[in-house]
Design an enzyme around this catalytic site. Structure first.
Site, PDB file in Angstrom:
ATOM      1  N   CYS A  32       0.790  -1.219   0.000  1.00  0.00           N
ATOM      2  CA  CYS A  32       0.000   0.000   0.000  1.00  0.00           C
ATOM      3  C   CYS A  32       0.827   1.278   0.000  1.00  0.00           C
ATOM      4  O   CYS A  32       1.986   1.276   0.408  1.00  0.00           O
ATOM      5  CB  CYS A  32      -0.902   0.053   1.224  1.00  0.00           C
ATOM      6  SG  CYS A  32      -2.099  -1.256   1.228  1.00  0.00           S
ATOM      7  N   GLY A  76       1.021  -0.132  -4.920  1.00  0.00           N
ATOM      8  CA  GLY A  76      -0.289  -0.772  -4.877  1.00  0.00           C
ATOM      9  C   GLY A  76      -1.057  -0.480  -6.129  1.00  0.00           C
ATOM     10  O   GLY A  76      -1.226   0.686  -6.486  1.00  0.00           O
ATOM     11  N   ASN A  94      -0.635   1.583   5.535  1.00  0.00           N
ATOM     12  CA  ASN A  94       0.379   0.729   4.896  1.00  0.00           C
ATOM     13  C   ASN A  94       1.039  -0.078   6.000  1.00  0.00           C
ATOM     14  O   ASN A  94       1.625   0.506   6.906  1.00  0.00           O
ATOM     15  CB  ASN A  94       1.412   1.597   4.174  1.00  0.00           C
ATOM     16  CG  ASN A  94       2.576   0.805   3.583  1.00  0.00           C
ATOM     17  OD1 ASN A  94       3.661   1.352   3.417  1.00  0.00           O
ATOM     18  ND2 ASN A  94       2.383  -0.444   3.274  1.00  0.00           N
ATOM     19  N   GLY A  95       0.913  -1.395   5.931  1.00  0.00           N
ATOM     20  CA  GLY A  95       1.541  -2.240   6.945  1.00  0.00           C
ATOM     21  C   GLY A  95       0.700  -3.459   7.229  1.00  0.00           C
ATOM     22  O   GLY A  95      -0.107  -3.885   6.410  1.00  0.00           O
ATOM     23  N   TYR A 151      14.315  -2.949  -3.156  1.00  0.00           N
ATOM     24  CA  TYR A 151      13.369  -3.117  -4.254  1.00  0.00           C
ATOM     25  C   TYR A 151      12.101  -2.269  -4.174  1.00  0.00           C
ATOM     26  O   TYR A 151      11.674  -1.692  -5.163  1.00  0.00           O
ATOM     27  CB  TYR A 151      12.987  -4.610  -4.335  1.00  0.00           C
ATOM     28  CG  TYR A 151      11.833  -4.935  -5.237  1.00  0.00           C
ATOM     29  CD1 TYR A 151      11.951  -4.804  -6.610  1.00  0.00           C
ATOM     30  CD2 TYR A 151      10.624  -5.373  -4.712  1.00  0.00           C
ATOM     31  CE1 TYR A 151      10.878  -5.107  -7.446  1.00  0.00           C
ATOM     32  CE2 TYR A 151       9.556  -5.681  -5.539  1.00  0.00           C
ATOM     33  CZ  TYR A 151       9.690  -5.543  -6.899  1.00  0.00           C
ATOM     34  OH  TYR A 151       8.643  -5.837  -7.709  1.00  0.00           O
ATOM     35  N   CYS A 156      14.904  -4.276   9.911  1.00  0.00           N
ATOM     36  CA  CYS A 156      14.360  -5.627   9.865  1.00  0.00           C
ATOM     37  C   CYS A 156      15.039  -6.337   8.699  1.00  0.00           C
ATOM     38  O   CYS A 156      15.096  -5.792   7.593  1.00  0.00           O
ATOM     39  CB  CYS A 156      12.852  -5.590   9.634  1.00  0.00           C
ATOM     40  SG  CYS A 156      12.153  -7.239   9.357  1.00  0.00           S
ATOM     41  N   CYS A 216      13.257 -11.539   6.426  1.00  0.00           N
ATOM     42  CA  CYS A 216      13.058 -12.438   5.286  1.00  0.00           C
ATOM     43  C   CYS A 216      14.367 -13.074   4.829  1.00  0.00           C
ATOM     44  O   CYS A 216      14.368 -14.075   4.123  1.00  0.00           O
ATOM     45  CB  CYS A 216      12.343 -11.728   4.134  1.00  0.00           C
ATOM     46  SG  CYS A 216      13.033 -10.135   3.712  1.00  0.00           S
TER      47      CYS A 216
END
Ligand code: SF4
Length: 473
Positions: A13, A39, A114-115, A254, A445, A448
């Site tokens: 978003c 989005g 957004n989140g 990205y 963070c 991933c």
């Protein structure tokens, strides 16, 4: 047959907000254009004309949703918020498109998010037990219920009280009868910045949305900060939780546009450094460097700068196909990739090629691309990836393939190389990634890649979200 072209994690978003401009809706509209990459399935604007809200929200790209001049003419008022949304396939519903608007005893409220809230199910169940009726299946609606039910007196205290109960990633724009409010979660997962133009204040997911308005970039909303724009100007408050921030490092790799500034740094600069670091860690003897356009262009330039090997445009991307396509020739091999990319044969023929890619999720598109480059005459193909292998899913507002679909969680790097049919394959190390981004005032963070989740996801919650079609923003 409908074909989708995405083989990458996707941001879900974009949010925009404008306070104190007679053409607030036009500003939001232009900003949403710049934030289209965050989005593409729905878009919406809600305006506030002295406490009366007007909205136009629909499925589609910004250009499709606001196709008539009359759409914009109806959106009067000098405060406005907007939203672009992507949601997982099968959960695409107009009812979930944002901004969400409700009426409460404190007047109308609207919200763009957004989140992803990782404790949404617990809160959802509790609110339902207390009699709340939900109109959507998004976690965002929880915020409006919490604000409306908060026992605090002032609006700012209601917002802080509500957001203190929510865990996860959130960059929000909230509009009340008299105020525009921006909120960023204490870990600062997603970006959110503030700009100014002609006395109007602007909130935007990325600074590229300020550039299109020729607005001045003021600063980011800090992690854990609540900013209020009203007749007194800007005021700043803090959420209660104080914690080291963990901004999403993938925004640099990205998601964000290279012409944006996020987390205190220009994305272009950080992305170039990723390419340079990749070259330092994984050099190769080659004749040409090409990128997988457009998202890998900047990292490829960095790789070329570091190695001195010539950068060329070796793949052309078709920008006009949209996100889905009716498949007319089902038997045509590699069709999905061919409709999107075409090789420049003169650049590739008899050359040793380095292909720079920003990330690999499933690897299927890259496999086709490698074959395409070979068919176009490339003598050798060396794949260099400007991020570490993606091993784990994201629970903080990105749409990732499942762990089973993530190629790096199922295969060794040598097996991936073989799958891609590349001559060599190397990824940027996690250390190299962290050394390429500013670290002074920012923590990241990297879950991933590393599996180290800043907030341990409640797997029961995630499972329930998936099974019940509860979508995140
Ligand atoms: Fe970003 Fe963390 Fe999600 Fe990876 S897991 S996309 S680094 S927020």
């Amino acid at each position: 047959m409908i074909t989708t072209f995405e083989d990458k994690p996707r941001d879900k978003c974009a949010v925009m907000g404008v306070y104190n401009h007679p053409r607030a809706a036009n500003f939001v509209y232009l900003g949403l254009y710049s934030l289209q990459h965050r989005g593409q399935e729905s878009s919406g604007i809600v305006t506030n004309d002295n406490g009366t809200f007007y909205k136009h929200i629909d499925m589609g790209l910004v250009a499709d949703v606001f196709s008539e001049t009359s759409d914009m003419e109806r959106l009067i008022g000098n405060i406005a918020i907007g939203h672009n949304r992507y949601s997982t396939t099968g959960m695409v519903k107009k009812i979930n498109a944002q901004p969400l608007v409700v009426s409460s005893k404190y007047g109308p409220m609207a919200i763009s998010h957004n989140g992803n809230f990782v404790n949404s199910q617990v809160l959802h169940n509790k609110l339902e037990d207390e009699g709340a009726i939900f109109q959507t299946t998004t976690d965002t609606e929880i915020v409006l219920h919490l604000i409306a039910r908060s026992k605090k007196e002032k609006m700012i205290d209601k917002v802080i009280d509500s957001m203190d109960r929510i865990q996860g990633a959130f960059s929000l724009a909230i509009m009340t009868r008299k105020k525009l409010i921006g909120v960023r979660d204490p870990r600062g997962f997603r970006p959110l910045c503030i700009g100014e133009k002609d006395g109007a204040y602007i909130l935007a997911s990325e600074s590229c949305a300020l550039d299109i308005l020729d607005a001045e970039y003021i600063r980011e909303v800090e992690p854990g900060e609540v900013v209020i724009f009203d007749k007194n100007g800007i005021s700043s408050y803090r959420l209660t939780e104080k914690i080291k921030n963990s901004s999403c490092i993938f925004e640099y790799i990205y998601f964000s546009r290279p012409d944006s500034r996020i987390f205190g740094e220009k994305v272009d600069k950080a992305r170039r450094k990723l390419g340079k670091m990749l070259a330092l860690e994984n050099p190769v003897d080659a004749d040409r460097i090409i990128s997988v356009p457009d998202s890998s262009n900047t990292a490829a330039l960095g790789y070329a700068q570091e190695t001195g090997i010539r950068f060329e445009i070796g793949l052309i991307r078709n920008h006009y196909i949209g996100r889905t396509f009716i498949h007319p020739v089902q038997t045509m091999r590699d069709f999905n990739v061919r409709i999107k990319f075409n090789p420049v044969k003169g650049v590739l023929k008899n050359k040793r090629i380095v292909v720079v890619e920003d990330s690999i999720a499933r690897g299927t598109t890259l496999r086709y691309l490698v074959r395409m480059l070979r068919n176009a005459g490339a003598k050798e193909i060396h794949v260099r990836v400007s991020s570490p292998p993606i091993l784990y899913p994201c629970y903080y507002g990105m749409d990732f393939p499942t762990k089973e679909e993530l190629i790096a969680s199922q295969m060794s790097i040598e097996e991936i190389r073989e799958f891609l049919q590349a001559d060599t394959l190397h990824y940027l190390s996690l250390e190299g990634l962290l050394n390429s981004v500013p670290r002074e005032n920012c923590g990241y963070c990297t879950a991933c890649f590393s599996g180290e989740y800043p907030i341990v996801p409640d797997h029961k919650v995630i499972k329930h979200q998936l099974e019940n079609g509860i979508v995140t923003d």
